[in-house]
Design a protein around this motif. Structure first.
Motif, mmCIF file in Angstrom:
data_model
loop_
_atom_site.group_PDB
_atom_site.id
_atom_site.type_symbol
_atom_site.label_atom_id
_atom_site.label_comp_id
_atom_site.label_asym_id
_atom_site.label_seq_id
_atom_site.Cartn_x
_atom_site.Cartn_y
_atom_site.Cartn_z
ATOM 1 N N GLU A 81 38.746 39.060 39.309
ATOM 2 C CA GLU A 81 39.339 37.834 39.840
ATOM 3 C C GLU A 81 39.776 36.936 38.699
ATOM 4 O OE1 GLU A 81 38.121 34.007 42.657
ATOM 5 O OE2 GLU A 81 36.703 35.630 42.296
ATOM 6 N N MET A 82 40.994 36.425 38.805
ATOM 7 C CA MET A 82 41.530 35.584 37.751
ATOM 8 C C MET A 82 41.242 34.128 38.057
ATOM 9 S SD MET A 82 42.992 37.635 35.583
ATOM 10 C CE MET A 82 44.127 36.601 34.664
ATOM 11 N N THR A 83 40.766 33.402 37.060
ATOM 12 C CA THR A 83 40.565 31.967 37.193
ATOM 13 C C THR A 83 41.471 31.274 36.187
ATOM 14 O OG1 THR A 83 38.736 32.039 35.597
ATOM 15 C CG2 THR A 83 38.178 32.287 37.927
ATOM 16 N N ASP A 84 41.465 29.937 36.205
ATOM 17 C CA ASP A 84 42.332 29.195 35.301
ATOM 18 C C ASP A 84 42.033 29.538 33.851
ATOM 19 O OD1 ASP A 84 43.530 28.010 37.407
ATOM 20 O OD2 ASP A 84 42.343 26.158 37.327
ATOM 21 N N HIS A 85 43.091 29.678 33.058
ATOM 22 C CA HIS A 85 42.982 29.907 31.625
ATOM 23 C C HIS A 85 42.127 31.130 31.329
ATOM 24 C CE1 HIS A 85 44.790 25.985 31.365
ATOM 25 N NE2 HIS A 85 43.783 25.460 32.016
ATOM 26 N N GLU A 86 42.510 32.263 31.892
ATOM 27 C CA GLU A 86 41.725 33.469 31.705
ATOM 28 C C GLU A 86 42.619 34.617 31.290
ATOM 29 O OE1 GLU A 86 38.766 36.443 34.205
ATOM 30 O OE2 GLU A 86 39.106 34.405 34.895
ATOM 31 N N VAL A 87 42.076 35.453 30.409
ATOM 32 C CA VAL A 87 42.737 36.686 30.004
ATOM 33 C C VAL A 87 41.821 37.835 30.377
ATOM 34 C CG1 VAL A 87 43.679 38.022 28.079
ATOM 35 C CG2 VAL A 87 43.900 35.526 28.086
ATOM 36 N N SER A 88 42.324 38.793 31.137
ATOM 37 C CA SER A 88 41.514 39.934 31.569
ATOM 38 C C SER A 88 42.167 41.229 31.107
ATOM 39 C CB SER A 88 41.362 39.957 33.094
ATOM 40 O OG SER A 88 40.573 38.868 33.528
ATOM 41 N N ILE A 89 41.332 42.155 30.671
ATOM 42 C CA ILE A 89 41.777 43.495 30.315
ATOM 43 C C ILE A 89 41.409 44.417 31.462
ATOM 44 C CG2 ILE A 89 41.662 45.345 28.618
ATOM 45 C CD1 ILE A 89 42.723 42.728 27.502
ATOM 46 N N VAL A 90 42.371 45.162 31.964
ATOM 47 C CA VAL A 90 42.121 46.102 33.058
ATOM 48 C C VAL A 90 42.421 47.520 32.564
ATOM 49 C CG1 VAL A 90 42.592 44.401 34.845
ATOM 50 C CG2 VAL A 90 44.459 45.816 33.986
ATOM 51 N N LYS A 91 41.880 48.497 33.276
ATOM 52 C CA LYS A 91 41.921 49.868 32.787
ATOM 53 C C LYS A 91 43.059 50.702 33.363
ATOM 54 C CE LYS A 91 36.907 49.995 32.052
ATOM 55 N NZ LYS A 91 36.984 50.089 30.589
ATOM 56 N N ARG A 92 43.633 50.261 34.469
ATOM 57 C CA ARG A 92 44.636 51.082 35.139
ATOM 58 C C ARG A 92 45.971 50.367 35.187
ATOM 59 N NH1 ARG A 92 42.448 52.724 40.860
ATOM 60 N NH2 ARG A 92 44.537 53.646 40.890
ATOM 61 N N PHE A 93 47.039 51.134 34.913
ATOM 62 C CA PHE A 93 48.379 50.570 34.952
ATOM 63 C C PHE A 93 48.737 50.103 36.360
ATOM 64 C CE2 PHE A 93 52.985 51.241 35.576
ATOM 65 C CZ PHE A 93 53.444 50.247 34.733
ATOM 66 N N ASP A 94 48.287 50.835 37.380
ATOM 67 C CA ASP A 94 48.587 50.451 38.762
ATOM 68 C C ASP A 94 48.090 49.048 39.066
ATOM 69 O OD1 ASP A 94 49.789 52.847 39.207
ATOM 70 O OD2 ASP A 94 48.128 53.744 40.322
ATOM 71 N N THR A 95 46.975 48.670 38.476
ATOM 72 C CA THR A 95 46.432 47.333 38.693
ATOM 73 C C THR A 95 47.403 46.272 38.187
ATOM 74 O OG1 THR A 95 44.193 48.196 38.444
ATOM 75 C CG2 THR A 95 44.466 45.822 38.242
ATOM 76 N N VAL A 96 48.012 46.526 37.033
ATOM 77 C CA VAL A 96 48.956 45.573 36.450
ATOM 78 C C VAL A 96 50.198 45.443 37.334
ATOM 79 C CG1 VAL A 96 50.280 44.985 34.396
ATOM 80 C CG2 VAL A 96 48.112 46.191 34.165
ATOM 81 N N VAL A 97 50.729 46.573 37.795
ATOM 82 C CA VAL A 97 51.930 46.552 38.637
ATOM 83 C C VAL A 97 51.642 45.846 39.961
ATOM 84 C CG1 VAL A 97 53.639 47.955 39.840
ATOM 85 C CG2 VAL A 97 52.854 48.618 37.570
ATOM 86 N N ASN A 98 50.495 46.149 40.568
ATOM 87 C CA ASN A 98 50.160 45.515 41.845
ATOM 88 C C ASN A 98 49.994 44.011 41.687
ATOM 89 O OD1 ASN A 98 50.188 47.974 43.177
ATOM 90 N ND2 ASN A 98 48.008 48.334 42.908
ATOM 91 N N ARG A 99 49.370 43.589 40.587
ATOM 92 C CA ARG A 99 49.213 42.151 40.363
ATOM 93 C C ARG A 99 50.567 41.500 40.105
ATOM 94 N NH1 ARG A 99 47.494 37.874 42.193
ATOM 95 N NH2 ARG A 99 46.655 36.308 40.774
#
Length: 367
Positions: A105-123
Motif C-alpha cells: 500500500e502506498m502512502t504519502d511520500h513513499e517509494v516502494s520496490i516491487v518484484k513483478r513487472f505486472d504489478t507496475v503496469v497494473n498500478r
C-alpha cells in the motif's frame, strides 16, 4: 486422501486430535458403539464419551442409547459447507497475501520496490484511470496497447498526455489511427526504454526494459522524486525524438502543463511585440490554495537566457529557474513551474487564449 491427511485437515478446521480421529473412525464404521469407536482409533476408552458429546455439539455426529451409547455420523452437508467456507477463506487469504506482497500500500511520500513487472503496469493503469491533469509515459508497442483503453478514457477527460513509444529495430510502431484519441502528442524513440509512467506530477511507475536481466519495479508517490524522473523523460524519451502525432495547432487556445514548454513558444511572440492573453491554473506557493488567474503575460525569464537566444530554446537553457510575469486585474504575479518556491504561483496549466499584434499580422523579417 488417506486417514492421516483427513485427520490433519479436520484439525485445521477446528477439531481436536481426538475428535478428528473419532470422527474419521465413525465415518468408516457407519453406526457404532462408543467402545467400538474407541477400539478403531487412538482415543482412550475413558475419553471417548466426552469426545463423542463434543462432536455431537459441533454437529458432526448424533448419539443415542442402544444397550450402550451409540453414535453415527450426521448428514455431512453442514460439515461440508463449513469446510468449503474455510477453504474459500484460505483462498481469499492467500490472494490477499500475494496482492500485498506484490503491491504494498502506498502512502504519502513513499517509494516502494516491487518484484513483478505486472504489478507496475497494473498500478500505472489505476493511476491513469485516476489522472486529473497530465500523464507522461514511455512504453513499447505491446505496453501501449495494454494501456490504450485507460489512456483513451483519460484523454476524453481532458488530461494532457505525452506518449513516447520506444521500440527495438524489429518492433512495429502503432499506426497513427491507433494512437489518435489516446494522447495529446506522441513521439517515437527508436531505442528500447524502461517502462515509465508519470501522473499528475506526483506518481511514478518505473521498471527496467524487457531486455534487463533483473525484474523489479519502483512505485513512487512523491513530487520531488517524480520531478527527477520527469527530467529523465524530457531528455531521454521526448526532447530529441520525432513527432508521430499531435493535436496541437498554431491556433489558440493552446494549453501547456509545463511552463518550460510555454516559455519556448511565448518568448518569440513577446519579442515580436505580441499581446498574450492567458489563464493560469495552479497553487499559491505560500498557502497551497488553488488559484485561477486570467490576464496578460508581459514577460518571461529563465536562468539560461544569458546564453544567447536560440530558436527553439535548448532544453539545457530551461533547466534552471523559469518564470513568467502575468498581469491580472491590475496585479502583477510571478508564475513558476513545477516545484516553484520563489514565485507566488506554481502553474499546473497555462492556457494561451489569445495572441494579438498592434497590426493585423505579426511583423515580417523585412519589417
Amino acid at each position: 486422501m488417506d486417514d492421516d491427511e483427513l485427520i490433519a485437515i479436520l484439525e485445521d478446521a477446528g477439531l481436536s486430535p481426538y475428535q478428528a480421529e473419532a470422527y474419521v473412525a465413525l465415518l468408516g464404521l457407519g453406526t457404532a458403539s462408543a467402545t467400538d469407536i474407541a477400539e478403531a482409533c487412538d482415543v482412550p476408552d475413558p475419553r471417548i464419551y466426552d469426545v463423542l458429546r463434543d462432536l455431537e455439539s459441533k454437529g458432526y455426529i448424533e448419539t443415542f442409547q442402544q444397550d450402550s451409547l451409540t453414535a453415527r455420523a450426521r448428514n455431512p452437508s453442514d460439515v461440508l459447507e463449513d469446510l468449503r467456507s474455510r477453504s474459500e477463506k484460505y483462498l481469499d487469504a492467500a490472494e490477499t497475501i500475494e496482492d500485498r506482497w506484490n503491491q504494498p500500500e502506498m502512502t504519502d511520500h513513499e517509494v516502494s520496490i516491487v518484484k513483478r513487472f505486472d504489478t507496475v503496469v497494473n498500478r500505472a493503469r489505476e493511476l491513469i484511470e485516476e489522472a486529473e491533469t497530465q500523464i507522461q509515459l514511455g512504453v513499447d508497442t505491446d505496453q501501449f496497447y495494454e494501456l490504450a483503453p485507460a489512456l483513451a478514457d483519460a484523454h476524453d477527460r481532458g488530461v494532457d498526455i505525452k506518449l513516447s513509444i520506444c521500440t527495438a529495430a524489429d518492433e512495429k510502431i502503432p499506426p497513427v489511427a491507433d494512437i489518435e484519441g489516446t494522447c495529446t502528442e506522441a513521439r517515437h524513440r527508436a531505442i528500447p526504454s524502461p517502462f515509465l509512467v508519470l501522473v499528475d506530477r506526483t506518481w511514478t511507475c518505473f521498471a527496467p526494459h524487457s531486455h534487463s536481466v533483473n525484474e523489479y519495479g519502483v512505485l513512487v508517490n512523491d513530487g520531488t522524486h517524480t520531478y527527477v524522473f520527469h527530467w529523465f523523460y524530457l531528455t531521454c524519451l521526448w526532447e530529441i525524438w520525432d513527432t508521430l502525432y499531435t493535436e496541437r495547432t498554431p491556433e489558440t487556445p493552446t494549453s501547456y502543463v509545463d511552463l518550460r514548454h510555454a516559455v519556448r513558444d511565448i518568448e518569440p511572440l513577446l519579442n515580436e511585440g505580441a499581446t498574450i492573453e492567458a489563464t493560469v491554473q495552479g497553487y499559491r506557493t505560500d498557502t497551497k490554495d488553488t488559484v485561477e488567474l486570467t490576464g496578460t503575460i508581459v514577460d518571461v525569464d529563465y536562468t539560461g537566457s544569458d546564453m544567447g537566444r536560440q530558436d527553439p530554446i535548448p532544453l539545457a537553457q530551461l533547466a534552471g529557474r523559469v518564470s513568467a510575469t502575468l498581469v491580472a486585474d491590475g496585479t502583477t504575479y510571478q508564475i513558476g513551474g513545477w516545484g516553484a518556491v520563489l514565485e507566488e504561483i506554481e502553474a499546473i496549466t497555462v492556457t494561451v487564449t489569445d495572441v494579438r499584434y498592434e497590426t493585423s499580422a505579426p511583423p515580417t523579417e523585412s519589417e
